[in-house]
Design a protein around this motif. Structure first.
Motif, PDB file in Angstrom:
ATOM      1  N   LYS A   1       0.922  -1.409   0.063  1.00 47.64           N
ATOM      2  CA  LYS A   1      -0.002   0.229  -0.088  1.00 47.64           C
ATOM      3  C   LYS A   1       1.127   1.245   0.090  1.00 47.64           C
ATOM      4  O   LYS A   1       1.880   1.307   0.660  1.00 47.64           O
ATOM      5  CB  LYS A   1      -1.043  -0.117   1.234  1.00 47.64           C
ATOM      6  N   GLN A   2       0.352   2.173  -0.714  1.00 47.26           N
ATOM      7  CA  GLN A   2       1.207   3.421  -0.808  1.00 47.26           C
ATOM      8  C   GLN A   2       1.366   4.073   0.731  1.00 47.26           C
ATOM      9  O   GLN A   2       2.312   4.614   1.076  1.00 47.26           O
ATOM     10  CB  GLN A   2       0.384   4.654  -1.609  1.00 47.26           C
ATOM     11  N   THR A   3       0.106   4.159   1.467  1.00 48.27           N
ATOM     12  CA  THR A   3       0.274   4.754   2.697  1.00 48.27           C
ATOM     13  C   THR A   3       1.173   4.162   3.555  1.00 48.27           C
ATOM     14  O   THR A   3       1.394   4.742   4.709  1.00 48.27           O
ATOM     15  CB  THR A   3      -1.532   4.738   3.181  1.00 48.27           C
ATOM     16  N   ASP A   4       1.252   2.707   3.483  1.00 49.44           N
ATOM     17  CA  ASP A   4       2.081   1.955   4.262  1.00 49.44           C
ATOM     18  C   ASP A   4       3.614   2.903   4.310  1.00 49.44           C
ATOM     19  O   ASP A   4       4.415   2.811   5.351  1.00 49.44           O
ATOM     20  CB  ASP A   4       2.511   0.808   3.970  1.00 49.44           C
ATOM     21  N   PHE A   5       3.963   3.424   3.167  1.00 48.47           N
ATOM     22  CA  PHE A   5       5.171   4.284   3.112  1.00 48.47           C
ATOM     23  C   PHE A   5       5.222   5.638   3.227  1.00 48.47           C
ATOM     24  O   PHE A   5       6.046   6.491   2.820  1.00 48.47           O
ATOM     25  CB  PHE A   5       5.990   3.822   1.830  1.00 48.47           C
ATOM     26  N   GLY A   6       4.069   6.248   3.705  1.00 45.71           N
ATOM     27  CA  GLY A   6       3.795   7.669   3.920  1.00 45.71           C
ATOM     28  C   GLY A   6       3.434   8.285   2.601  1.00 45.71           C
ATOM     29  O   GLY A   6       3.637   9.745   2.668  1.00 45.71           O
ATOM     30  N   LEU A   7       3.032   7.506   1.491  1.00 42.46           N
ATOM     31  CA  LEU A   7       2.658   8.165   0.395  1.00 42.46           C
ATOM     32  C   LEU A   7       1.044   8.177   0.344  1.00 42.46           C
ATOM     33  O   LEU A   7       0.267   7.340   0.706  1.00 42.46           O
ATOM     34  CB  LEU A   7       2.952   7.326  -0.655  1.00 42.46           C
ATOM     35  N   VAL A   8       0.656   9.315  -0.104  1.00 42.06           N
ATOM     36  CA  VAL A   8      -0.802   9.642  -0.151  1.00 42.06           C
ATOM     37  C   VAL A   8      -1.490   9.309  -1.803  1.00 42.06           C
ATOM     38  O   VAL A   8      -0.925   9.922  -2.564  1.00 42.06           O
ATOM     39  CB  VAL A   8      -1.081  11.135   0.135  1.00 42.06           C
ATOM     40  N   PRO A   9      -2.324   8.480  -1.779  1.00 46.61           N
ATOM     41  CA  PRO A   9      -2.727   8.257  -3.011  1.00 46.61           C
ATOM     42  C   PRO A   9      -3.572   9.482  -3.573  1.00 46.61           C
ATOM     43  O   PRO A   9      -4.250  10.049  -2.898  1.00 46.61           O
ATOM     44  CB  PRO A   9      -3.785   6.953  -2.776  1.00 46.61           C
ATOM     45  N   PHE A  10      -3.272   9.652  -5.051  1.00 47.24           N
ATOM     46  CA  PHE A  10      -3.971  11.033  -5.639  1.00 47.24           C
ATOM     47  C   PHE A  10      -5.367  10.658  -5.877  1.00 47.24           C
ATOM     48  O   PHE A  10      -5.852   9.541  -6.369  1.00 47.24           O
ATOM     49  CB  PHE A  10      -2.926  11.018  -6.850  1.00 47.24           C
ATOM     50  N   SER A  11      -6.264  12.013  -5.780  1.00 48.24           N
ATOM     51  CA  SER A  11      -7.500  11.562  -5.867  1.00 48.24           C
ATOM     52  C   SER A  11      -7.870  13.213  -6.322  1.00 48.24           C
ATOM     53  O   SER A  11      -7.348  14.108  -5.929  1.00 48.24           O
ATOM     54  CB  SER A  11      -8.455  11.144  -4.960  1.00 48.24           C
ATOM     55  N   VAL A  12      -8.905  13.210  -7.130  1.00 49.35           N
ATOM     56  CA  VAL A  12      -9.749  14.530  -7.419  1.00 49.35           C
ATOM     57  C   VAL A  12     -11.118  14.569  -7.413  1.00 49.35           C
ATOM     58  O   VAL A  12     -11.739  13.288  -7.659  1.00 49.35           O
ATOM     59  CB  VAL A  12      -9.257  15.121  -8.772  1.00 49.35           C
ATOM     60  N   MET A  13     -11.796  15.465  -7.417  1.00 50.94           N
ATOM     61  CA  MET A  13     -13.265  15.353  -7.752  1.00 50.94           C
ATOM     62  C   MET A  13     -14.007  14.597  -6.572  1.00 50.94           C
ATOM     63  O   MET A  13     -14.904  13.742  -6.713  1.00 50.94           O
ATOM     64  CB  MET A  13     -13.831  15.066  -8.649  1.00 50.94           C
ATOM     65  N   GLY A  14     -13.319  14.756  -5.072  1.00 48.53           N
ATOM     66  CA  GLY A  14     -14.055  13.914  -4.163  1.00 48.53           C
ATOM     67  C   GLY A  14     -13.746  12.657  -4.225  1.00 48.53           C
ATOM     68  O   GLY A  14     -14.507  11.660  -3.654  1.00 48.53           O
ATOM     69  N   GLY A  15     -12.691  12.229  -4.821  1.00 49.41           N
ATOM     70  CA  GLY A  15     -12.441  10.790  -5.262  1.00 49.41           C
ATOM     71  C   GLY A  15     -13.059  10.000  -6.330  1.00 49.41           C
ATOM     72  O   GLY A  15     -12.815   8.998  -6.633  1.00 49.41           O
ATOM     73  N   ALA A  16     -13.620  10.818  -7.237  1.00 43.05           N
ATOM     74  CA  ALA A  16     -14.458  10.180  -8.364  1.00 43.05           C
ATOM     75  C   ALA A  16     -13.264   9.875  -9.398  1.00 43.05           C
ATOM     76  O   ALA A  16     -13.538   8.874 -10.230  1.00 43.05           O
ATOM     77  CB  ALA A  16     -15.228  11.263  -9.070  1.00 43.05           C
ATOM     78  N   MET A  17     -12.074  10.456  -9.317  1.00 44.31           N
ATOM     79  CA  MET A  17     -10.873   9.806 -10.107  1.00 44.31           C
ATOM     80  C   MET A  17      -9.786   9.826  -9.186  1.00 44.31           C
ATOM     81  O   MET A  17      -9.423  11.008  -8.527  1.00 44.31           O
ATOM     82  CB  MET A  17     -10.545  11.070 -11.080  1.00 44.31           C
ATOM     83  N   ALA A  18      -9.116   8.534  -9.054  1.00 43.85           N
ATOM     84  CA  ALA A  18      -8.378   8.627  -7.999  1.00 43.85           C
ATOM     85  C   ALA A  18      -7.367   7.377  -8.559  1.00 43.85           C
ATOM     86  O   ALA A  18      -7.520   6.837  -9.391  1.00 43.85           O
ATOM     87  CB  ALA A  18      -8.846   7.997  -6.564  1.00 43.85           C
ATOM     88  N   VAL A  19      -6.069   7.177  -7.769  1.00 42.88           N
ATOM     89  CA  VAL A  19      -5.310   5.958  -7.914  1.00 42.88           C
ATOM     90  C   VAL A  19      -5.452   5.250  -6.635  1.00 42.88           C
ATOM     91  O   VAL A  19      -5.599   5.519  -5.615  1.00 42.88           O
ATOM     92  CB  VAL A  19      -3.880   6.625  -7.866  1.00 42.88           C
ATOM     93  N   GLU A  20      -5.588   3.884  -6.861  1.00 50.19           N
ATOM     94  CA  GLU A  20      -5.932   2.766  -5.796  1.00 50.19           C
ATOM     95  C   GLU A  20      -4.841   2.968  -4.613  1.00 50.19           C
ATOM     96  O   GLU A  20      -3.549   2.909  -5.328  1.00 50.19           O
ATOM     97  CB  GLU A  20      -6.139   1.564  -6.533  1.00 50.19           C
ATOM     98  N   ASP A  21      -4.961   2.741  -3.642  1.00 45.09           N
ATOM     99  CA  ASP A  21      -3.778   2.803  -2.681  1.00 45.09           C
ATOM    100  C   ASP A  21      -3.103   1.431  -2.878  1.00 45.09           C
ATOM    101  O   ASP A  21      -1.699   1.480  -2.739  1.00 45.09           O
ATOM    102  CB  ASP A  21      -4.300   2.538  -1.076  1.00 45.09           C
ATOM    103  N   ARG A  22      -3.576   0.228  -2.952  1.00 46.69           N
ATOM    104  CA  ARG A  22      -2.972  -1.048  -3.235  1.00 46.69           C
ATOM    105  C   ARG A  22      -2.020  -0.905  -4.580  1.00 46.69           C
ATOM    106  O   ARG A  22      -2.583  -0.523  -5.572  1.00 46.69           O
ATOM    107  CB  ARG A  22      -3.957  -2.171  -3.550  1.00 46.69           C
ATOM    108  N   MET A  23      -0.849  -1.490  -4.420  1.00 47.38           N
ATOM    109  CA  MET A  23      -0.015  -1.872  -5.631  1.00 47.38           C
ATOM    110  C   MET A  23       0.366  -3.311  -5.623  1.00 47.38           C
ATOM    111  O   MET A  23       0.674  -3.998  -4.559  1.00 47.38           O
ATOM    112  CB  MET A  23       1.429  -1.329  -5.193  1.00 47.38           C
ATOM    113  N   GLU A  24       0.246  -3.812  -6.884  1.00 47.13           N
ATOM    114  CA  GLU A  24       0.464  -5.262  -6.923  1.00 47.13           C
ATOM    115  C   GLU A  24       2.127  -5.377  -7.637  1.00 47.13           C
ATOM    116  O   GLU A  24       2.267  -4.888  -8.432  1.00 47.13           O
ATOM    117  CB  GLU A  24      -0.555  -5.840  -8.209  1.00 47.13           C
TER     118      GLU A  24
END
Length: 234
Positions: free
Chosen positions: A203-226
């Protein structure tokens, strides 16, 4: 961390309004992806990793030409269709494996990662290839606006094999933060060569990174990385 990639893609689709999408880092081998097993992470004692230790006598060197770490980052939100999923890969991996101690230490530089190699996108099952301009923009945003690669240029990994039937104990240091994982792997030997492959969700947030999002989350990057990997030592 992955927030940046979506921006470059969104700019190409931008009409009257401004949207942005992003992606980020680094998952794996040009083999069919094995089953991903989520791992529980715990903060390490220190936010800054120590430099890799000097390889022990008899240690094997990581073969960069045969090794690969690749990360698939996916779009999210109700407007996800306006963006792209991405694959970021590390091919220049340096380090060593000490079979007698069942330990490995290796690292790679963020500024040496590739973005959206066509073959890796195909392995990940992603859609059509983004344009060269979009790929270049994604890579620039990833390094400067998400990963802060000038300040944290290296990802460091330390692994320990406790028993043949147990997952590897792995400590990953990214963006100045260390997290511990238990990762099931496939372990094979061919003469003196050792190959280890597997998958893990980060997860991005595990490493202090904030997943990007706009328009109240209507467009975003998932926190999970495979993340998928194949590492060969000789």
């Amino acid at each position: 961390m992955l927030s940046i990639f979506l921006r470059s893609r969104f700019r190409q689709r931008q009409p009257a309004c401004t949207l942005a999408l992003t992606l980020v880092l680094a998952a794996c081998a040009p083999l069919p992806p094995p089953t991903t097993v989520p791992s529980a992470a715990a903060p390490a004692a220190s936010a800054t990793a120590a430099p890799p230790a000097t390889p022990a006598t008899g240690a094997l060197a990581i073969d960069s030409a045969s090794s690969l770490i690749a990360v698939t980052v996916r779009r999210g939100g109700v407007l996800a269709r306006l963006g792209h999923d991405h694959v970021v890969a590390a091919r220049t991996i340096t380090g060593s494996v000490a079979p007698q101690h069942n330990r490995a230490e290796f690292q790679f530089r963020l500024d040496q990662m590739t973005v959206d190699e066509p073959a890796l996108r195909q392995v990940a099952g992603l859609e059509k290839q983004p344009s060269p301009e979009a790929v270049a923009g994604t890579r620039t945003n990833m390094l400067t606006k998400v990963l802060d690669a000038d300040r944290y240029p290296v990802v460091t990994v330390r692994a320990e094999r406790i028993a043949d039937d147990q997952p590897l104990r792995v400590a990953i240091t990214l963006h100045g933060v260390t997290r511990d994982y238990r990762i099931p792997v496939i372990f094979t030997r061919d003469g003196s060569a050792i190959t280890v492959s597997g998958t893990v969700d980060l997860k991005q947030t595990d490493f202090g990174l904030v997943p990007f999002s706009v328009m109240g989350g209507a467009m975003a990057v998932e926190d999970r990385m495979e993340l998928r990997f194949t590492l060969v030592a000789r």
